[in-house]
Write a protein that holds these residues in place. Sequence first.
Motif, mmCIF file in Angstrom:
data_model
loop_
_atom_site.group_PDB
_atom_site.id
_atom_site.type_symbol
_atom_site.label_atom_id
_atom_site.label_comp_id
_atom_site.label_asym_id
_atom_site.label_seq_id
_atom_site.Cartn_x
_atom_site.Cartn_y
_atom_site.Cartn_z
ATOM 1 N N ARG A 72 7.545 13.794 1.258
ATOM 2 C CA ARG A 72 8.939 13.565 0.843
ATOM 3 C C ARG A 72 9.288 14.369 -0.396
ATOM 4 N NH1 ARG A 72 11.903 8.986 2.834
ATOM 5 N NH2 ARG A 72 13.431 9.933 1.471
ATOM 6 N N MET A 73 8.332 14.485 -1.337
ATOM 7 C CA MET A 73 8.574 15.272 -2.555
ATOM 8 C C MET A 73 8.746 16.751 -2.218
ATOM 9 S SD MET A 73 5.948 13.451 -5.231
ATOM 10 C CE MET A 73 6.179 14.649 -6.502
ATOM 11 N N ILE A 74 7.900 17.263 -1.348
ATOM 12 C CA ILE A 74 7.999 18.667 -0.944
ATOM 13 C C ILE A 74 9.321 18.920 -0.222
ATOM 14 C CG2 ILE A 74 7.021 20.413 0.593
ATOM 15 C CD1 ILE A 74 4.248 19.217 -0.121
ATOM 16 N N ASP A 75 9.693 18.029 0.692
ATOM 17 C CA ASP A 75 10.973 18.180 1.418
ATOM 18 C C ASP A 75 12.148 18.161 0.448
ATOM 19 O OD1 ASP A 75 9.605 18.357 3.802
ATOM 20 O OD2 ASP A 75 9.968 16.243 4.357
ATOM 21 N N GLN B 178 0.852 -1.187 0.000
ATOM 22 C CA GLN B 178 0.000 0.000 0.000
ATOM 23 C C GLN B 178 0.892 1.242 0.000
ATOM 24 O OE1 GLN B 178 -3.393 0.021 -0.112
ATOM 25 N NE2 GLN B 178 -3.270 -2.207 -0.309
ATOM 26 N N VAL B 179 0.590 2.184 -0.885
ATOM 27 C CA VAL B 179 1.329 3.436 -0.966
ATOM 28 C C VAL B 179 0.609 4.477 -0.130
ATOM 29 C CG1 VAL B 179 2.150 5.240 -2.506
ATOM 30 C CG2 VAL B 179 2.129 2.874 -3.274
ATOM 31 N N ASP B 180 1.361 5.172 0.716
ATOM 32 C CA ASP B 180 0.800 6.254 1.530
ATOM 33 C C ASP B 180 0.990 7.557 0.759
ATOM 34 O OD1 ASP B 180 -0.156 7.913 3.503
ATOM 35 O OD2 ASP B 180 1.559 7.627 4.851
ATOM 36 N N PRO B 181 -0.082 8.084 0.141
ATOM 37 C CA PRO B 181 0.078 9.265 -0.703
ATOM 38 C C PRO B 181 0.547 10.495 0.070
ATOM 39 C CG PRO B 181 -2.248 8.618 -0.570
ATOM 40 C CD PRO B 181 -1.446 7.595 0.150
ATOM 41 N N GLN B 182 0.160 10.630 1.311
ATOM 42 C CA GLN B 182 0.604 11.787 2.091
ATOM 43 C C GLN B 182 2.104 11.718 2.370
ATOM 44 O OE1 GLN B 182 -1.908 12.090 5.533
ATOM 45 N NE2 GLN B 182 -3.510 13.182 4.412
#
Length: 88
Positions: free
Chosen positions: A79-82, A70-74
Motif C-alpha cells: 500500500r505504501m509503494i502504491d 495482526q499486522v500484515d507487513p507485506q
Amino acid sequence: MKIHHIGPAGVNPYQRQFAKTERLAAGKTKGDQVEISKEAKELQEAASWEQARQAKLEELRQQIETGAYQVDPQAVAKRMIDYYRNQR
C-alpha cells in the motif's frame, strides 16, 4: 349637476378577468412536492458511512486490546509503494 354612468351600471370591467384567473388557478392546483438536493442526499449517505466506520473502529479497538490484531507487513509495504507511485 349629476353625472350618469354611460353603459351598463354596476359592472366591474375587471370582474371577468378575475373570474377567469380564478378558474385557471383552480384547474391547475397541484399537490405539495418536496425535492431533496444532491448535497442533502450525500449528507444522508455520509451519516451511514460514519456509523459503519465507528463500528469498524470499535472492532479494531477490541482486537488491539485482546492482542488478536495482526499486522500484515507485506500488505502495508504494498500500500505504501502504491501510494507513492501514484503521487507523481
